[in-house]
Design a protein around this motif. Structure first.
Motif, PDB file in Angstrom:
ATOM      1  N   PRO A 169     -43.909  20.781  24.622  1.00  0.00           N
ATOM      2  CA  PRO A 169     -44.816  18.942  24.630  1.00  0.00           C
ATOM      3  C   PRO A 169     -45.542  19.529  23.659  1.00  0.00           C
ATOM      4  CG  PRO A 169     -43.744  20.337  26.983  1.00  0.00           C
ATOM      5  CD  PRO A 169     -43.086  21.129  25.861  1.00  0.00           C
ATOM      6  N   ASP A 170     -46.160  20.985  23.224  1.00  0.00           N
ATOM      7  CA  ASP A 170     -47.338  20.713  22.481  1.00  0.00           C
ATOM      8  C   ASP A 170     -47.077  20.698  21.262  1.00  0.00           C
ATOM      9  OD1 ASP A 170     -45.960  23.116  22.584  1.00  0.00           O
ATOM     10  OD2 ASP A 170     -47.677  24.551  23.568  1.00  0.00           O
ATOM     11  N   GLY A 171     -45.070  20.967  20.611  1.00  0.00           N
ATOM     12  CA  GLY A 171     -45.174  20.793  19.408  1.00  0.00           C
ATOM     13  C   GLY A 171     -45.130  21.739  18.487  1.00  0.00           C
ATOM     14  N   GLN A 172     -44.468  23.229  19.138  1.00  0.00           N
ATOM     15  CA  GLN A 172     -44.538  24.372  19.364  1.00  0.00           C
ATOM     16  C   GLN A 172     -43.075  24.502  19.157  1.00  0.00           C
ATOM     17  OE1 GLN A 172     -45.827  28.478  21.216  1.00  0.00           O
ATOM     18  NE2 GLN A 172     -47.898  26.912  21.050  1.00  0.00           N
ATOM     19  N   ALA A 173     -42.302  24.846  18.112  1.00  0.00           N
ATOM     20  CA  ALA A 173     -40.971  24.557  17.692  1.00  0.00           C
ATOM     21  C   ALA A 173     -39.959  26.512  18.513  1.00  0.00           C
ATOM     22  CB  ALA A 173     -40.499  25.959  16.173  1.00  0.00           C
ATOM     23  N   VAL A 174     -39.148  25.644  19.455  1.00  0.00           N
ATOM     24  CA  VAL A 174     -38.074  27.123  19.805  1.00  0.00           C
ATOM     25  C   VAL A 174     -37.336  27.161  19.053  1.00  0.00           C
ATOM     26  CG1 VAL A 174     -36.841  27.630  22.203  1.00  0.00           C
ATOM     27  CG2 VAL A 174     -39.099  25.795  22.350  1.00  0.00           C
ATOM     28  N   PHE A 175     -36.707  28.395  19.072  1.00  0.00           N
ATOM     29  CA  PHE A 175     -35.959  29.259  18.462  1.00  0.00           C
ATOM     30  C   PHE A 175     -34.437  30.238  19.127  1.00  0.00           C
ATOM     31  CE2 PHE A 175     -39.012  28.846  15.356  1.00  0.00           C
ATOM     32  CZ  PHE A 175     -38.462  27.952  14.396  1.00  0.00           C
ATOM     33  N   ASN A 176     -33.439  29.660  19.131  1.00  0.00           N
ATOM     34  CA  ASN A 176     -32.570  29.866  20.051  1.00  0.00           C
ATOM     35  C   ASN A 176     -31.579  30.682  19.101  1.00  0.00           C
ATOM     36  OD1 ASN A 176     -33.051  28.237  22.470  1.00  0.00           O
ATOM     37  ND2 ASN A 176     -32.965  26.693  20.907  1.00  0.00           N
ATOM     38  N   LEU A 177     -31.411  31.838  20.341  1.00  0.00           N
ATOM     39  CA  LEU A 177     -30.550  33.187  19.596  1.00  0.00           C
ATOM     40  C   LEU A 177     -29.225  33.901  20.162  1.00  0.00           C
ATOM     41  CD1 LEU A 177     -32.381  35.717  17.399  1.00  0.00           C
ATOM     42  CD2 LEU A 177     -30.345  36.625  19.468  1.00  0.00           C
ATOM     43  N   LEU A 178     -28.100  33.572  19.462  1.00  0.00           N
ATOM     44  CA  LEU A 178     -26.821  34.360  20.552  1.00  0.00           C
ATOM     45  C   LEU A 178     -27.193  35.510  20.121  1.00  0.00           C
ATOM     46  CD1 LEU A 178     -24.858  31.404  21.248  1.00  0.00           C
ATOM     47  CD2 LEU A 178     -25.402  32.441  23.094  1.00  0.00           C
ATOM     48  N   ALA A 179     -26.894  36.381  20.407  1.00  0.00           N
ATOM     49  CA  ALA A 179     -26.331  37.543  19.686  1.00  0.00           C
ATOM     50  C   ALA A 179     -24.965  38.615  20.774  1.00  0.00           C
ATOM     51  CB  ALA A 179     -27.540  38.364  20.143  1.00  0.00           C
ATOM     52  N   PHE A 180     -24.366  39.443  19.921  1.00  0.00           N
ATOM     53  CA  PHE A 180     -23.072  39.967  20.776  1.00  0.00           C
ATOM     54  C   PHE A 180     -23.545  40.512  21.693  1.00  0.00           C
ATOM     55  CE2 PHE A 180     -20.822  38.769  17.557  1.00  0.00           C
ATOM     56  CZ  PHE A 180     -19.652  37.759  18.176  1.00  0.00           C
ATOM     57  N   ALA A 181     -23.399  40.761  22.793  1.00  0.00           N
ATOM     58  CA  ALA A 181     -24.160  41.427  24.270  1.00  0.00           C
ATOM     59  C   ALA A 181     -24.105  43.494  23.950  1.00  0.00           C
ATOM     60  CB  ALA A 181     -23.164  41.471  25.334  1.00  0.00           C
ATOM     61  N   THR A 182     -22.410  44.030  22.942  1.00  0.00           N
ATOM     62  CA  THR A 182     -23.375  45.539  23.124  1.00  0.00           C
ATOM     63  C   THR A 182     -24.528  45.644  21.943  1.00  0.00           C
ATOM     64  OG1 THR A 182     -21.704  44.576  21.207  1.00  0.00           O
ATOM     65  CG2 THR A 182     -20.484  45.784  24.000  1.00  0.00           C
ATOM     66  N   PHE A 183     -24.842  43.846  21.565  1.00  0.00           N
ATOM     67  CA  PHE A 183     -26.241  44.080  20.134  1.00  0.00           C
ATOM     68  C   PHE A 183     -27.626  44.419  20.740  1.00  0.00           C
ATOM     69  CE2 PHE A 183     -22.295  44.150  17.602  1.00  0.00           C
ATOM     70  CZ  PHE A 183     -21.950  45.715  17.546  1.00  0.00           C
ATOM     71  N   ALA A 184     -27.399  43.333  21.903  1.00  0.00           N
ATOM     72  CA  ALA A 184     -28.578  42.538  22.444  1.00  0.00           C
ATOM     73  C   ALA A 184     -29.377  43.380  22.839  1.00  0.00           C
ATOM     74  CB  ALA A 184     -28.006  42.107  23.873  1.00  0.00           C
ATOM     75  N   GLU A 185     -29.340  44.570  23.421  1.00  0.00           N
ATOM     76  CA  GLU A 185     -30.394  45.536  23.575  1.00  0.00           C
ATOM     77  C   GLU A 185     -31.390  46.368  22.129  1.00  0.00           C
ATOM     78  OE1 GLU A 185     -29.586  48.784  26.558  1.00  0.00           O
ATOM     79  OE2 GLU A 185     -30.651  50.459  25.683  1.00  0.00           O
ATOM     80  N   SER A 186     -30.311  46.193  21.395  1.00  0.00           N
ATOM     81  CA  SER A 186     -31.094  46.593  20.179  1.00  0.00           C
ATOM     82  C   SER A 186     -32.262  46.200  19.561  1.00  0.00           C
ATOM     83  CB  SER A 186     -30.404  47.731  19.239  1.00  0.00           C
ATOM     84  OG  SER A 186     -29.437  46.871  19.032  1.00  0.00           O
ATOM     85  N   LEU A 187     -30.894  45.063  19.351  1.00  0.00           N
ATOM     86  CA  LEU A 187     -31.960  43.439  18.698  1.00  0.00           C
ATOM     87  C   LEU A 187     -33.365  42.777  19.526  1.00  0.00           C
ATOM     88  CD1 LEU A 187     -32.068  41.288  16.829  1.00  0.00           C
ATOM     89  CD2 LEU A 187     -30.739  40.076  17.506  1.00  0.00           C
ATOM     90  N   TRP A 188     -33.360  43.465  21.015  1.00  0.00           N
ATOM     91  CA  TRP A 188     -34.148  43.228  22.569  1.00  0.00           C
ATOM     92  C   TRP A 188     -35.180  44.340  21.216  1.00  0.00           C
ATOM     93  CZ3 TRP A 188     -35.668  39.476  24.885  1.00  0.00           C
ATOM     94  CH2 TRP A 188     -36.563  39.765  26.268  1.00  0.00           C
TER      95      TRP A 188
END
Length: 209
Positions: A169-188
Motif C-alpha cells: 500500500p505504501d508503494g514499495q515493491a515486493v519481490f518473490n523468490l522460489l529456491a530449491f529447498a536444498t539450497f534455501a539455507e545457504s541462500l538465506w
C-alpha cells in the motif's frame, strides 16, 4: 525397524529467527518473509500441445497462461513463467493441488508437485532492490522490471525463480523468490549478509504475498 517421520517442515526452520538482524539504529530497510504451506505445481506442455494446454489453463484460471517471463495473477492462484511452454501454479488450500490440476491437464501436460521442494521468500523494503543488486545481474529498476515481471535466474550461483508481485500500500515493491529447498539455507544466509548493513526485519507467514 527404524521409525521415520514424514511430517513436512520448512527448509528454513532451523535458521529463520524472527525479529531484527544487522544494524539496529535505523528503521529496517529490508523485510524478509518466508511463506509456508503453499501448493506449487509445475506444468510442462507435452510436445506440440501448448495451444491445448493454454486453452485448458484459461478455462480453469480465467486468465491466459504466461508465454513470456511474467507472473499472472488469477483469482486464487499465481501463474509464473518458468521456461518455454511451462509455468508454475502457486496457490493455497488444495484447490489447485496436484490431483485437481492433473485432471485439468491430463491430455496436454506433464505435472510435477514442487510444494515441498522449494522455499518461498518475499522481499520488500526501501533497500530491497539495493540488496538484490549485490546478488543478481538482473536490472530490477521499475522501468525494466515492473510488477508482474518474472525471471528464471540465479542468485549467488543458486537457481531461483524471481518475480515482482503487487506493490505494498505504501508503494514499495515486493519481490518473490522460489529456491530449491536444498539450497534455501545457504541462500538465506547470503541475503542476510547482503542486507545486514541496511537492517533486516525477519518473519514468516502462512499467507501468500
Amino acid at each position: 525397524m527404524a521409525d521415520f517421520s514424514w511430517v513436512s517442515r520448512s527448509p528454513l526452520e532451523h535458521v529463520l529467527v524472527g525479529g531484527a538482524y544487522g544494524v539496529r539504529d535505523v528503521a529496517p530497510g529490508i523485510s524478509l518473509t518466508e511463506i509456508r504451506n503453499f501448493d506449487l505445481i509445475q506444468i510442462m506442455a507435452r510436445r506440440g500441445r501448448w495451444a491445448e494446454l493454454a486453452t485448458a489453463a484459461k478455462a480453469r484460471f480465467g486468465v491466459a497462461a504466461p508465454e513470456t517471463p511474467k507472473a499472472v495473477q488469477a483469482e486464487d492462484a499465481t501463474l509464473i513463467w518458468s521456461g518455454p511452454d511451462q509455468f508454475l501454479v502457486l496457490s493455497k488450500g488444495g484447490k489447485h493441488a496436484m490431483e485437481p490440476l492433473g485432471r485439468t491437464f491430463a491430455a496436454s501436460a506433464s505435472l510435477s508437485d514442487q510444494s515441498h521442494a522449494r522455499a518461498l521468500i518475499a522481499i520488500s523494503g526501501t533497500k530491497a532492490r539495493t540488496m538484490l543488486a549485490k546478488l543478481s545481474s538482473l536490472d530490477l529498476h521499475p522501468a525494466a522490471f515492473p510488477a508482474g515481471t518474472a525471471a528464471a535466474t540465479s542468485i549467488d550461483h543458486t537457481s531461483v525463480t524471481l518475480w515482482r508481485g503487487n506493490d505494498l500500500p505504501d508503494g514499495q515493491a515486493v519481490f518473490n523468490l522460489l529456491a530449491f529447498a536444498t539450497f534455501a539455507e545457504s541462500l538465506w544466509h547470503t541475503m542476510l549478509d547482503a542486507g545486514a548493513e541496511y537492517g533486516v526485519e525477519i518473519g514468516h507467514s502462512e499467507e501468500l504475498a
